[in-house]
Design a protein around this motif. Structure first.
Motif, short mmCIF file in Angstrom:
data_model
loop_
_atom_site.label_atom_id
_atom_site.label_comp_id
_atom_site.label_asym_id
_atom_site.label_seq_id
_atom_site.Cartn_x
_atom_site.Cartn_y
_atom_site.Cartn_z
N PRO A 49 0.81 -1.22 0.00
CA PRO A 49 0.00 0.00 0.00
C PRO A 49 0.85 1.28 0.00
N GLN A 50 1.96 1.26 0.74
CA GLN A 50 2.84 2.43 0.75
C GLN A 50 3.46 2.67 -0.63
N ILE A 51 3.85 1.60 -1.28
CA ILE A 51 4.43 1.71 -2.62
C ILE A 51 3.42 2.31 -3.58
N LYS A 52 2.17 1.88 -3.48
CA LYS A 52 1.12 2.41 -4.36
C LYS A 52 0.88 3.90 -4.10
#
Length: 69
Positions: A49-52
């Motif tokens: 989710p952080q990467i997105k």
């Protein structure tokens, strides 16, 4: 053109497509590494989710920069 020539061209096309795909992957990986380094992020703690979220923010920034030019 004979069948043999068509097969050779098809083989060359497949090889070229594989090279293109490999180069795209290389660029994507290098871009990701540079973003992570520049932002001083820790590889070990990044979640999907952080990467997105980061990808969306970078995309929005780049799109805004292009629109302002």
């Amino acid at each position: 053109m004979s069948q043999s020539n068509l097969e050779k061209q098809e083989s060359k096309l497949k090889q070229l497509n594989q090279k293109i795909k490999a180069e795209k992957n290389k660029i994507e990986q290098n871009l990701g590494k540079q973003i992570i380094r520049s932002a001083n992020l820790d590889y070990g703690t990044l979640t999907t989710p952080q990467i997105k979220i980061i990808a969306k923010k970078v995309s929005a920034f780049l799109n805004q920069s292009q629109n302002n030019q």
